[in-house]
Design an enzyme around this catalytic site. Structure first.
Site, PDB file in Angstrom:
ATOM      1  N   ARG A 133      -3.542  28.905 -32.338  1.00  0.00           N
ATOM      2  CA  ARG A 133      -3.004  30.232 -32.684  1.00  0.00           C
ATOM      3  C   ARG A 133      -4.130  31.241 -32.885  1.00  0.00           C
ATOM      4  O   ARG A 133      -3.946  32.432 -32.652  1.00  0.00           O
ATOM      5  CB  ARG A 133      -2.109  30.105 -33.925  1.00  0.00           C
ATOM      6  CG  ARG A 133      -2.816  29.576 -35.148  1.00  0.00           C
ATOM      7  CD  ARG A 133      -1.858  29.069 -36.216  1.00  0.00           C
ATOM      8  NE  ARG A 133      -1.222  27.797 -35.855  1.00  0.00           N
ATOM      9  CZ  ARG A 133      -0.328  27.160 -36.599  1.00  0.00           C
ATOM     10  NH1 ARG A 133       0.057  27.671 -37.748  1.00  0.00           N
ATOM     11  NH2 ARG A 133       0.197  26.017 -36.200  1.00  0.00           N
ATOM     12  N   ASP A 170      -9.305  18.961 -28.789  1.00  0.00           N
ATOM     13  CA  ASP A 170      -8.956  19.334 -30.156  1.00  0.00           C
ATOM     14  C   ASP A 170      -9.152  18.145 -31.091  1.00  0.00           C
ATOM     15  O   ASP A 170      -8.275  17.296 -31.231  1.00  0.00           O
ATOM     16  CB  ASP A 170      -7.498  19.820 -30.207  1.00  0.00           C
ATOM     17  CG  ASP A 170      -7.099  20.273 -31.600  1.00  0.00           C
ATOM     18  OD1 ASP A 170      -7.992  20.408 -32.474  1.00  0.00           O
ATOM     19  OD2 ASP A 170      -5.887  20.502 -31.822  1.00  0.00           O
ATOM     20  N   LYS A 178      -3.241  28.554 -23.836  1.00  0.00           N
ATOM     21  CA  LYS A 178      -4.182  27.923 -24.773  1.00  0.00           C
ATOM     22  C   LYS A 178      -5.100  26.968 -24.027  1.00  0.00           C
ATOM     23  O   LYS A 178      -4.645  26.012 -23.410  1.00  0.00           O
ATOM     24  CB  LYS A 178      -3.406  27.169 -25.860  1.00  0.00           C
ATOM     25  CG  LYS A 178      -4.277  26.288 -26.763  1.00  0.00           C
ATOM     26  CD  LYS A 178      -3.450  25.632 -27.868  1.00  0.00           C
ATOM     27  CE  LYS A 178      -4.281  24.613 -28.651  1.00  0.00           C
ATOM     28  NZ  LYS A 178      -3.491  23.929 -29.702  1.00  0.00           N
ATOM     29  N   LYS A 222      -8.643  15.170 -37.129  1.00  0.00           N
ATOM     30  CA  LYS A 222      -7.397  14.446 -36.887  1.00  0.00           C
ATOM     31  C   LYS A 222      -7.597  12.960 -37.119  1.00  0.00           C
ATOM     32  O   LYS A 222      -8.683  12.436 -36.872  1.00  0.00           O
ATOM     33  CB  LYS A 222      -6.962  14.655 -35.423  1.00  0.00           C
ATOM     34  CG  LYS A 222      -6.381  16.025 -35.125  1.00  0.00           C
ATOM     35  CD  LYS A 222      -5.937  16.101 -33.660  1.00  0.00           C
ATOM     36  CE  LYS A 222      -5.393  17.469 -33.309  1.00  0.00           C
ATOM     37  NZ  LYS A 222      -4.133  17.803 -33.982  1.00  0.00           N
ATOM     38  N   GLU A 246      -5.913  25.722 -34.685  1.00  0.00           N
ATOM     39  CA  GLU A 246      -6.905  26.522 -33.964  1.00  0.00           C
ATOM     40  C   GLU A 246      -6.322  27.257 -32.771  1.00  0.00           C
ATOM     41  O   GLU A 246      -6.792  28.323 -32.399  1.00  0.00           O
ATOM     42  CB  GLU A 246      -8.061  25.612 -33.499  1.00  0.00           C
ATOM     43  CG  GLU A 246      -7.833  24.842 -32.170  1.00  0.00           C
ATOM     44  CD  GLU A 246      -6.681  23.862 -32.217  1.00  0.00           C
ATOM     45  OE1 GLU A 246      -6.290  23.462 -33.321  1.00  0.00           O
ATOM     46  OE2 GLU A 246      -6.168  23.486 -31.143  1.00  0.00           O
ATOM     47  N   ASP A 304      -7.436  22.753 -38.000  1.00  0.00           N
ATOM     48  CA  ASP A 304      -6.686  22.126 -36.913  1.00  0.00           C
ATOM     49  C   ASP A 304      -5.580  23.054 -36.385  1.00  0.00           C
ATOM     50  O   ASP A 304      -4.951  22.755 -35.380  1.00  0.00           O
ATOM     51  CB  ASP A 304      -6.088  20.799 -37.396  1.00  0.00           C
ATOM     52  CG  ASP A 304      -5.681  19.885 -36.256  1.00  0.00           C
ATOM     53  OD1 ASP A 304      -6.037  20.195 -35.094  1.00  0.00           O
ATOM     54  OD2 ASP A 304      -5.010  18.876 -36.521  1.00  0.00           O
ATOM     55  N   ASP A 328      -5.146  19.460 -24.593  1.00  0.00           N
ATOM     56  CA  ASP A 328      -4.793  20.634 -25.400  1.00  0.00           C
ATOM     57  C   ASP A 328      -5.092  21.936 -24.646  1.00  0.00           C
ATOM     58  O   ASP A 328      -4.967  23.026 -25.191  1.00  0.00           O
ATOM     59  CB  ASP A 328      -5.534  20.576 -26.742  1.00  0.00           C
ATOM     60  CG  ASP A 328      -4.766  21.252 -27.867  1.00  0.00           C
ATOM     61  OD1 ASP A 328      -3.557  21.471 -27.706  1.00  0.00           O
ATOM     62  OD2 ASP A 328      -5.393  21.570 -28.900  1.00  0.00           O
TER      63      ASP A 328
HETATM   64  N1  BES Z   1      -2.980  20.729 -30.421  1.00  0.00           N
HETATM   65  C1  BES Z   1      -2.333  20.493 -31.661  1.00  0.00           C
HETATM   66  C2  BES Z   1      -0.818  20.295 -31.534  1.00  0.00           C
HETATM   67  C3  BES Z   1      -0.354  19.095 -30.748  1.00  0.00           C
HETATM   68  C4  BES Z   1      -0.106  17.880 -31.371  1.00  0.00           C
HETATM   69  C5  BES Z   1      -0.083  19.205 -29.398  1.00  0.00           C
HETATM   70  C6  BES Z   1       0.365  16.813 -30.638  1.00  0.00           C
HETATM   71  C7  BES Z   1       0.394  18.119 -28.672  1.00  0.00           C
HETATM   72  C8  BES Z   1       0.626  16.928 -29.277  1.00  0.00           C
HETATM   73  C9  BES Z   1      -2.551  21.700 -32.581  1.00  0.00           C
HETATM   74  O1  BES Z   1      -3.765  22.364 -32.453  1.00  0.00           O
HETATM   75  C10 BES Z   1      -2.517  21.176 -33.975  1.00  0.00           C
HETATM   76  O2  BES Z   1      -3.389  20.454 -34.354  1.00  0.00           O
HETATM   77  N2  BES Z   1      -1.483  21.545 -34.722  1.00  0.00           N
HETATM   78  C11 BES Z   1      -1.321  21.113 -36.061  1.00  0.00           C
HETATM   79  C12 BES Z   1      -0.913  22.294 -36.881  1.00  0.00           C
HETATM   80  C13 BES Z   1      -1.039  22.076 -38.364  1.00  0.00           C
HETATM   81  C14 BES Z   1      -2.475  21.932 -38.774  1.00  0.00           C
HETATM   82  C15 BES Z   1      -0.411  23.257 -39.069  1.00  0.00           C
HETATM   83  C16 BES Z   1      -0.252  20.029 -36.072  1.00  0.00           C
HETATM   84  O3  BES Z   1       0.660  20.062 -35.250  1.00  0.00           O
HETATM   85  O4  BES Z   1      -0.370  19.124 -36.883  1.00  0.00           O
HETATM   86 ZN    ZN Z   2      -4.695  22.202 -30.655  1.00  0.00          ZN
HETATM   87 MN    MN Z   3      -5.288  21.497 -33.658  1.00  0.00          MN
END
Ligand code: BES
Ligand code: ZN
Ligand code: MN
Length: 470
Positions: A319, A238, A233, A245, A317, A315, A256
């Site tokens: 996947r 992000d 990834k 966020k 993204e 968010d 990220d």
């Molecule tokens: N890059 C983030 C996940 C992340 C969070 C990595 C903290 C490292 C530290 C990912 O893209 C994300 O935002 N995931 C969301 C998913 C949700 C929207 C289903 C999350 O973890 O809140």
């Molecule tokens: Zn992310």
């Molecule tokens: Mn995200």
């Protein structure tokens, strides 16, 4: 850093070296003892004979950190006697020497790219002398360990780069730079090429940013069998997109692209170590931004696979871009595919800071990856991908939804991410695993490593490639 070995024991260490002596006193104790012109730094390890592999890894780093904290540049220690501990005895000495070298290098690293160099230079250890055993095979093991440690550090350096200095275009360039001079072919797809083949999921995420997306392919042909494909990834920043966020969550989101950094430096390392395998790295890269052209919650994207995806949260993204990478992987007829991503905060909730999440439907592959994790120090822990979870990613108006909107939707976020990826990975005719490295994106207290990117799972992937039979 230079690591040398000598047959003579610690008492034969030349002048100018601080001798590291391990003592049975409580863990972490550090005392200097001086006798004439011989300086010894005693480091408490608890019961020396009970030392296990995991503790040995941390101890090697602690040694370097103790030297650094006291501005000692040359140290000598007896690794061979340490290796006689009950739980370390079963391992070949070569393995332990390699492990030690890896972790000396990792502990000696700091991210100083954006700092002014102090007049006296950076604090680092220059020379380590390993006493008590010497042979050609041990010397080779140390060299290999250093090579691995340096690759991990290169990965950390890349992952640590601020978002403004590491855009998708620059990440593609960094991939090229990482393999310069090595027998690795590089191909970079731009927006036009991606449009032509229909990478609608990746392109959807990219829309909000003025930075153009890239898709980089690294191809190391070290062997003849069907390739190992690694996908990382590469979200260079992000923000969350329109599902922006909160301040606390946006911090560190320049990292990220840690999955991408790990894949890039694993492929480079495989080439450097001349591993006799074919390894392909795929780096889908975007910046996830809430621009006026950004993709919206409710938008439906057509992925490269042809499956449509309902965006319920911008968010989620990672996947989306990985979905297209997994479909792209199919054209290489891989023997195995592993994707690596900082995919979910939920992985941190599940596992804390010390293990990445492993998700796969293939038990044999789960065993292989877990063993590589244990051996290398990039620890992983498996979570299920049972059929029961598949409903989480069923779309209402499209084939698949990028997050769950049903009951129980708030729970099991890491499994949800894995289940989403499985919808694309199931089209591959080979075993597939997903590593959610969000817990290991940054170093944890107790790691004895500098703050910032942890460099996971370069060591795991390298170990995995070495033992995989395609
Ligand atoms: N890059 C983030 C996940 C992340 C969070 C990595 C903290 C490292 C530290 C990912 O893209 C994300 O935002 N995931 C969301 C998913 C949700 C929207 C289903 C999350 O973890 O809140
Ligand atoms: Zn992310
Ligand atoms: Mn995200």
């Amino acid at each position: 850093m230079n690591i040398a070995i000598q047959k003579g024991d610690l008492t034969k260490a030349p002048k100018g070296y601080t001798r590291i002596q391990f003592t049975d006193t409580s863990k972490g104790t550090r005392t200097f003892v001086r006798e004439k012109d011989i300086e010894t730094l005693e480091i408490g390890v608890g019961k020396q004979d009970e030392l296990n592999r995991r503790q040995c890894i941390v101890l090697c780093r602690a040694v370097v950190n103790a030297a650094k904290a006291n501005k000692r540049k040359k140290i000598a220690l007896d690794l061979a006697s340490l290796a006689t501990a009950k739980k370390l005895k079963p391992y070949p000495r070569e393995e332990l020497f390699q492990l030690a070298a890896e972790n000396f290098e990792m502990a000696n690293f700091e991210f100083t790219v954006f700092k002014t160099r102090p007049k006296e230079g950076w604090t680092a250890v220059d020379e380590i002398l390993l006493c008590g055993a010497s042979s050609a095979s041990l010397a080779k093991a140390v060299m290999k360990g250093q090579e691995i440690g340096r690759a991990v550090n290169a990965c950390r350096s890349l992952a640590n780069m601020p978002g403004g200095d590491m855009t998708p275009t620059l990440l593609a360039r960094a991939a090229k730079d990482a393999v310069r001079g090595l027998p690795v072919k590089v191909m970079i797809l731009g927006k036009k090429e991606m449009q032509k083949i229909g990478m609608g999921a990746l392109l959807g995420v990219a829309k909000g940013s003025t930075e153009a997306p890239t898709f980089t392919i690294l191809d190391y042909k070290g062997g003849k069998g069907d390739p190992i494909v690694l996908a990382g990834k590469g979200v260079t920043f992000d923000s969350g997109g329109l599902n922006l966020k909160p301040s606390s969550g946006i911090y560190e989101m320049h990292m990220d692209m840690s999955g991408a950094a790990a894949v890039i430096h694993t492929v480079a390392l495989a080439a450097r170590l001349k591993l006799k395998k074919r390894v392909i790295g795929l780096i889908p890269s975007v910046e996830n931004m809430p621009g006026n052209n950004a993709y919206r919650p409710g938008d439906i994207l057509k992925s490269l696979s042809g499956k449509t995806i309902e965006v319920l949260n911008t968010d989620a993204e990672g996947r989306l871009i990985l979905a297209d990478a997994l479909t792209y992987a199919k054209r290489f007829k891989p023997s195995v595919v592993i994707d690596v991503a900082t995919l979910t905060g939920a992985a941190l909730s599940a596992l804390g800071l010390h293990a990445s999440a492993l998700l796969t439907r293939d038990d044999a592959l789960a065993t292989r990856v877990s063993e590589s994790g244990e051996a290398s120090g990039d620890y992983v822990w498996r979570l299920p991908l049972w059929d029961e979870y598949e409903d989480m990613v069923k779309g209402t108006f499209a084939d698949i939804a990028n997050i769950s909107n049903g009951p129980g939707g708030r729970y099991g976020g890491t499994i949800e991410g894995g289940m989403f990826l499985w919808q694309f990975a199931k089209e591959l005719d080979c075993p597939w695993a997903h590593l959610d490295i969000a817990p290991r994106m940054t170093t944890a207290p107790g790691d004895e490593l500098a703050k910032g990117a942890a460099g996971a799972p370069v060591r795991l992937l390298t170990h995995f490639i070495e033992q995989w039979k395609s």
